[in-house]
Design a protein around this motif. Structure first.
Motif, short mmCIF file in Angstrom:
data_model
loop_
_atom_site.label_atom_id
_atom_site.label_comp_id
_atom_site.label_asym_id
_atom_site.label_seq_id
_atom_site.Cartn_x
_atom_site.Cartn_y
_atom_site.Cartn_z
N LEU A 151 0.93 -0.69 0.00
CA LEU A 151 0.08 0.23 0.05
C LEU A 151 1.15 0.80 0.57
N MET A 152 1.36 1.20 0.73
CA MET A 152 2.42 2.10 0.77
C MET A 152 4.15 2.89 -0.31
N VAL A 153 3.67 1.97 -1.13
CA VAL A 153 4.64 1.97 -2.94
C VAL A 153 3.83 2.33 -3.72
N VAL A 154 2.48 1.08 -3.87
CA VAL A 154 1.81 2.52 -4.24
C VAL A 154 0.96 3.52 -4.00
N LEU A 155 1.21 4.25 -2.84
CA LEU A 155 0.35 5.48 -2.18
C LEU A 155 1.52 7.04 -3.15
N LEU A 156 2.90 5.60 -2.58
CA LEU A 156 3.89 7.01 -3.43
C LEU A 156 4.28 7.15 -4.90
N VAL A 157 3.63 6.33 -5.58
CA VAL A 157 3.45 6.46 -7.56
C VAL A 157 2.81 6.92 -7.35
N ILE A 158 1.06 6.70 -7.12
CA ILE A 158 0.01 7.04 -7.35
C ILE A 158 0.65 9.22 -7.02
N LEU A 159 1.09 9.46 -6.11
CA LEU A 159 1.40 11.17 -5.57
C LEU A 159 2.43 11.47 -6.67
N SER A 160 3.40 10.37 -6.95
CA SER A 160 3.83 11.28 -7.90
C SER A 160 3.62 11.62 -9.17
N LEU A 161 2.52 10.79 -9.86
CA LEU A 161 2.32 11.35 -11.35
C LEU A 161 2.32 12.46 -11.43
N PRO A 162 2.38 13.25 -10.09
CA PRO A 162 1.77 15.17 -10.72
C PRO A 162 3.38 14.67 -11.90
N ASN A 163 4.34 14.22 -11.32
CA ASN A 163 5.75 14.51 -11.27
C ASN A 163 6.17 14.18 -12.66
N MET A 164 5.43 13.28 -12.97
CA MET A 164 5.96 12.26 -14.16
C MET A 164 5.96 13.11 -15.81
N GLU A 165 6.94 12.61 -16.76
CA GLU A 165 6.54 13.16 -18.47
C GLU A 165 6.87 11.75 -19.13
N VAL A 226 8.36 -3.16 -8.88
CA VAL A 226 10.23 -2.41 -9.06
C VAL A 226 9.43 -1.61 -10.28
N SER A 227 8.90 -2.75 -11.48
CA SER A 227 9.39 -1.79 -12.63
C SER A 227 8.92 -0.76 -12.87
N THR A 228 7.00 -0.81 -11.91
CA THR A 228 6.68 0.34 -12.15
C THR A 228 7.23 1.51 -11.44
N VAL A 229 7.97 1.23 -9.84
CA VAL A 229 8.94 2.45 -9.36
C VAL A 229 10.16 2.71 -10.48
N ILE A 230 10.83 1.99 -11.52
CA ILE A 230 11.22 2.45 -12.36
C ILE A 230 10.89 3.09 -13.11
N ILE A 231 9.49 3.37 -13.70
CA ILE A 231 9.06 3.78 -14.62
C ILE A 231 8.31 5.21 -14.35
N SER A 232 8.41 4.71 -12.74
CA SER A 232 8.23 6.36 -12.03
C SER A 232 9.73 7.66 -12.05
N VAL A 233 10.38 6.57 -11.91
CA VAL A 233 11.89 7.26 -11.84
C VAL A 233 12.87 8.21 -13.19
N LEU A 234 12.08 7.06 -13.94
CA LEU A 234 12.78 7.28 -15.32
C LEU A 234 12.06 8.73 -16.33
N THR A 235 10.14 8.03 -15.83
CA THR A 235 9.57 10.37 -16.06
C THR A 235 9.74 11.17 -15.09
N ILE A 236 10.37 11.15 -14.08
CA ILE A 236 10.26 11.89 -13.25
C ILE A 236 11.64 12.87 -13.65
N PHE A 237 13.47 11.33 -13.78
CA PHE A 237 13.99 13.10 -14.11
C PHE A 237 14.97 12.40 -14.98
N GLY A 238 14.82 11.23 -16.05
CA GLY A 238 15.08 11.22 -17.01
C GLY A 238 16.23 10.05 -16.86
N PRO A 239 17.02 8.64 -17.71
CA PRO A 239 18.07 8.26 -17.83
C PRO A 239 19.01 8.74 -16.76
#
Length: 367
Positions: A151-165, A226-239
Motif C-alpha cells: 500500500l505504501m509503495v502504491v501510494l507513493l507512486v500515485i502521489l508522484s504522478l503529477p511529476n511524471m513526463e 519495482v518495474s513500476t517504480v523504475i518507470i516513475s524514476v525515468l519519467t521524473i528524472f530521465g535516464p
C-alpha cells in the motif's frame, strides 16, 4: 512449525521488495537507460523460472530441507559442498543487510548514531522473532508487513504522478538494443533469484504443493512493483539524471508535493525498506540457524541462533566501505557469482538429477 500458502506469498513479496527498490533501480538505468523497465520485466520472467525450479526441487522431498535433500539427490560429498555455498550466501547476506541497514539509516535519518548500535538493534529483533516464533513468527510478521509495504509503495507512486513526463522513456528500444536491455536485467534478476530460499521453506508448508504458485505470485508482484517504480524514476528524472543517484527510487519521493501540504514523505520510504529488510534478514537468519543445526545434527536448532548472531554481527561490523552496498557490490559479486552458481546452476543441477532419480525409482517400482 507450519506455514500456509498465503504466508509464502507474503514472505516472498516482502522478502524481495525492499532491497530491490533500494539497489536494483539504479543499475538497470545505468545500462539500459530509458529501457530499464523492459530489463525489469525480463528479470521477472527469468525470476519466475528460478523460483519454479527451486520449488519443484523442494517437492521431491517435501518433508526435508535443502540441507537434507541435497545429500539424498547428489550424494554426501557433492551435496555437502553445495550446501556450503548456500551457507556462504546466507551468512554473508545477513551481515551485509545489517551493515546496509545501519549505513542507510545513518545516511537518511540518524547521522550521528554509531553503526554498531543500529546493527545490534536489528539483530536483537531478529533473534527475538526467530527464537520465539521460528518460521511461523516470521511468516506472521510478513502477513502484517507485506500489505503495508504494498500500500505504501502504491501510494507513493500515485502521489508522484503529477511529476511524471512519459516522453522521457522515449524512444523505446531503438537507442539501446536487446543486448544492453538483457544486461540490465541481471541486477534485478540476481535479487529475484534469492527466491531459491524456497528450497528451505517447502518443508515447513502445511500444503507443500501450493508452494510453486504462491511463491511465483509473490515475486511476480514484487517485480511488477519495482518495474513500476523504475518507470516513475525515468519519467521524473530521465535516464541521464537518474543514473547519477545512489538511491533513485528514494530521490523521487523528495519531489512529491501535493498542494504544498503533502510533502516530506521520505520517512515512508525508509519504513518500506526497514519492514522489508527485516523480513528478508530474518528469513535468512532462520535458514542459517536451522540449517547449521541440521549439519551439526543438533536436536535443538535454537542453540545455533547465538552462533549465527555473533558471526553475522562481526561480518556487519567489519564491512569495508559503504560502496559495498551500491552498484559495485551488485555487479562485482552478486551478479557475477551468486546469480549463476547459487540461483541458477545448483537448482538446475538438483532439478535434473532429482528428476532422473525419481523416474528411475518409479520405473523400478513399476516393474
Amino acid at each position: 512449525m507450519k506455514i500456509s500458502g498465503l504466508q509464502i506469498f507474503w514472505l516472498m513479496f516482502t522478502f524481495e521488495t525492499g532491497n530491490m527498490l533500494l539497489l536494483t533501480v539504479g543499475p538497470p538505468i545505468i545500462v539500459a537507460k530509458q529501457d530499464a523497465w523492459i530489463s525489469s520485466l525480463i528479470a521477472i520472467f527469468f525470476g519466475i523460472a528460478v523460483v519454479f525450479a527451486a520449488t519443484k526441487v523442494g517437492l521431491f522431498f517435501p518433508n526435508k530441507t535443502l540441507v537434507e535433500f541435497t545429500k539424498l539427490i547428489l550424494g554426501k560429498w557433492l551435496g555437502t559442498i553445495i550446501i556450503f555455498f548456500y551457507f556462504i550466501q546466507w551468512y554473508s547476506v545477513i551481515g551485509t543487510i545489517l551493515g546496509e541497514f545501519a549505513e542507510f539509516t545513518i545516511t537518511i535519518l540518524l547521522p550521528t548514531t554509531p553503526s554498531w548500535i543500529l546493527i545490534l538493534t536489528m539483530l536483537l529483533l531478529m533473534i527475538y522473532v526467530t527464537y520465539t516464533g521460528g518460521i511461523e513468527g516470521i511468516a506472521r510478521c510478513s502477513e502484517v508487513f507485506g500489505p503495508m509495504v504494498l500500500l505504501m509503495v502504491v501510494l507513493l507512486v500515485i502521489l508522484s504522478l503529477p511529476n511524471m513526463e512519459f516522453d522521457r522513456i522515449l524512444p523505446i528500444y531503438s537507442e539501446t538494443g536487446f543486448r544492453e536491455i538483457l544486461k540490465g536485467s541481471f541486477s534485478p534478476l540476481s535479487f529475484l533469484g534469492e527466491s531459491v530460499i524456497m528450497m528451505m521453506m517447502i518443508s515447513f508448508m502445511d500444503q507443500p504443493k501450493q508452494g510453486p504458485l504462491k511463491a511465483i505470485w509473490g515475486i511476480a508482484l514484487s517485480g511488477f512493483l519495482v518495474s513500476t517504480v523504475i518507470i516513475s524514476v525515468l519519467t521524473i528524472f530521465g535516464p541521464e539524471v537518474a543514473s547519477k543517484f545512489l538511491f533513485p527510487a528514494f530521490e523521487t519521493i523528495r519531489f512529491i508535493n501535493v498542494m504544498n501540504f503533502i510533502q516530506n514523505l521520505e520517512i515512508i520510504a525508509v519504513l518500506v525498506w526497514i519492514l522489508s529488510a527485516f523480513i528478508k534478514v530474518s528469513l535468512y537468519f532462520f535458514s542459517a540457524s536451522y540449517g547449521t543445526a541440521q549439519i551439526l545434527k543438533l536436536k535443538d536448532w535454537r542453540k545455533m541462533i547465538w552462533f549465527v548472531a555473533i558471526i553475522t554481527f562481526l561480518i556487519a561490523i567489519l564491512q569495508p566501505t559503504t560502496k559495498l552496498f551500491g552498484t559495485e557490490y551488485v555487479n562485482e559479486y552478486w551478479v557475477k557469482y551468486v546469480l549463476p552458481i547459487n540461483m541458477i546452476g545448483f537448482p538446475l543441477l538438483l532439478l535434473i538429477v532429482g528428476s532422473i532419480r525419481n523416474r528411475t525409482a518409479a520405473s523400478k517400482n513399476g516393474s
